[in-house]
Write a protein that holds these residues in place. Structure first.
Motif, PDB file in Angstrom:
ATOM      1  N   ASN A 162     -56.398 -99.003  27.057  1.00 56.00           N
ATOM      2  CA  ASN A 162     -57.346 -98.715  28.295  1.00 56.00           C
ATOM      3  C   ASN A 162     -58.634 -97.684  27.966  1.00 56.00           C
ATOM      4  OD1 ASN A 162     -55.285 -99.798  30.030  1.00 56.00           O
ATOM      5  ND2 ASN A 162     -54.214 -98.060  30.096  1.00 56.00           N
ATOM      6  N   GLY A 163     -59.144 -98.235  26.756  1.00 54.61           N
ATOM      7  CA  GLY A 163     -60.438 -97.451  26.277  1.00 54.61           C
ATOM      8  C   GLY A 163     -60.272 -96.088  25.666  1.00 54.61           C
ATOM      9  N   GLN A 164     -58.926 -95.673  25.536  1.00 56.95           N
ATOM     10  CA  GLN A 164     -58.727 -94.233  24.858  1.00 56.95           C
ATOM     11  C   GLN A 164     -58.215 -94.681  23.625  1.00 56.95           C
ATOM     12  OE1 GLN A 164     -59.425 -91.154  26.221  1.00 56.95           O
ATOM     13  NE2 GLN A 164     -60.622 -92.477  27.843  1.00 56.95           N
ATOM     14  N   ASN A 165     -58.735 -93.701  22.524  1.00 57.55           N
ATOM     15  CA  ASN A 165     -57.928 -93.849  21.312  1.00 57.55           C
ATOM     16  C   ASN A 165     -56.328 -93.391  21.408  1.00 57.55           C
ATOM     17  OD1 ASN A 165     -60.215 -94.663  20.129  1.00 57.55           O
ATOM     18  ND2 ASN A 165     -60.529 -92.513  18.885  1.00 57.55           N
ATOM     19  N   LEU A 166     -55.516 -94.343  20.492  1.00 57.68           N
ATOM     20  CA  LEU A 166     -54.304 -94.265  20.407  1.00 57.68           C
ATOM     21  C   LEU A 166     -53.833 -94.348  18.983  1.00 57.68           C
ATOM     22  CD1 LEU A 166     -51.438 -93.893  21.704  1.00 57.68           C
ATOM     23  CD2 LEU A 166     -51.442 -96.613  21.686  1.00 57.68           C
ATOM     24  N   LYS A 167     -53.528 -93.127  18.359  1.00 55.44           N
ATOM     25  CA  LYS A 167     -53.306 -92.889  16.997  1.00 55.44           C
ATOM     26  C   LYS A 167     -51.636 -93.754  16.821  1.00 55.44           C
ATOM     27  CE  LYS A 167     -55.827 -89.010  15.402  1.00 55.44           C
ATOM     28  NZ  LYS A 167     -55.854 -87.635  15.038  1.00 55.44           N
ATOM     29  N   VAL A 168     -51.614 -94.369  15.752  1.00 57.28           N
ATOM     30  CA  VAL A 168     -50.272 -95.147  15.469  1.00 57.28           C
ATOM     31  C   VAL A 168     -49.627 -94.434  14.254  1.00 57.28           C
ATOM     32  CG1 VAL A 168     -49.023 -97.094  14.978  1.00 57.28           C
ATOM     33  CG2 VAL A 168     -51.079 -97.269  16.569  1.00 57.28           C
ATOM     34  N   TRP A 169     -48.847 -93.486  14.340  1.00 56.98           N
ATOM     35  CA  TRP A 169     -48.193 -92.644  13.221  1.00 56.98           C
ATOM     36  C   TRP A 169     -47.276 -93.682  12.340  1.00 56.98           C
ATOM     37  CZ3 TRP A 169     -49.588 -87.917  11.362  1.00 56.98           C
ATOM     38  CH2 TRP A 169     -50.470 -87.296  12.161  1.00 56.98           C
ATOM     39  N   ALA A 170     -46.421 -94.485  13.096  1.00 59.86           N
ATOM     40  CA  ALA A 170     -45.410 -94.953  12.741  1.00 59.86           C
ATOM     41  C   ALA A 170     -45.065 -96.310  13.318  1.00 59.86           C
ATOM     42  CB  ALA A 170     -43.964 -94.220  12.235  1.00 59.86           C
ATOM     43  N   ALA A 171     -44.610 -97.285  12.573  1.00 63.24           N
ATOM     44  CA  ALA A 171     -44.153 -98.679  13.179  1.00 63.24           C
ATOM     45  C   ALA A 171     -43.210 -99.292  12.274  1.00 63.24           C
ATOM     46  CB  ALA A 171     -45.301 -99.525  13.186  1.00 63.24           C
TER      47      ALA A 171
END
Length: 181
Positions: free
Chosen positions: A103-112
């Motif tokens: 939604n236009g905001q940064n989203l950090k992905v730490w683990a997957a």
């Protein structure tokens, strides 16, 4: 290795191999290398002092240069294969951390975690919401279950906490601005 004027070019005094496990990231690998390096150093210094070392020349043809990571290399391109994206996330944890947008905001992905895609969808599409996090389509049949995330201006959180509070739905797109929200 012995010190010379060229970067990482001196003769090797001793070496040790450390396995990289499927679940390792930069942080866990750093810790493994610290332990292995300390042990190797304590074994090697007495041999150097005693003159019992036979240095091994490095092969300059096999040498590679690792440049600094650029911000654009942290951005997840969902059209890439799931295995590549999984390794990108691992390779950037704990610093500088891979990211996407929601939604236009940064989203950090730490683990997957890698998982089989439960449905075929456009890369970056949220294709399922699980207790552990959200499953996102990639450029192949390996999807990613995002298990540790950090929304903009929020603290790092487990995927299950993100799911409870983020108002994310199946069909939402990561990596592009979603005007419908």
């Amino acid at each position: 290795m012995y010190m010379v004027e060229k970067l990482d070019a001196g003769d090797m005094i001793s070496k040790v191999e450390v396995d990289i496990e499927e679940t390792d990231n930069v942080g866990t690998l750093h810790d493994k290398l610290s332990v292995a390096g300390a042990k190797l150093l304590s074994e090697t210094v007495p041999q150097v002092i005693a003159g019992d070392i036979s240095p091994e020349k490095q092969d300059d043809e096999k040498a590679t240069y690792a440049p600094n990571i650029k911000r654009e290399q942290e951005l997840i391109d969902w059209s890439r294969a799931g295995e590549e994206l999984y390794n990108q996330v691992r390779g950037l944890n704990p610093w500088p951390v891979a990211y996407t947008t929601l939604n236009g905001q940064n989203l950090k992905v730490w683990a997957a975690k890698k998982t089989a895609a439960p449905a075929k969808a456009e890369p970056g599409t949220v294709i399922a919401i699980e207790k552990e996090g959200i499953i996102v389509a990639t450029g192949n049949d390996t999807a990613l279950l995002l298990t540790e995330l950090q929304p903009a201006s929020k603290k790092r959180m487990r995927g299950e906490d993100f799911v409870r509070g983020a108002h994310v739905e199946t069909g939402d797109m990561l990596g592009v601005h979603n005007e419908n929200k």
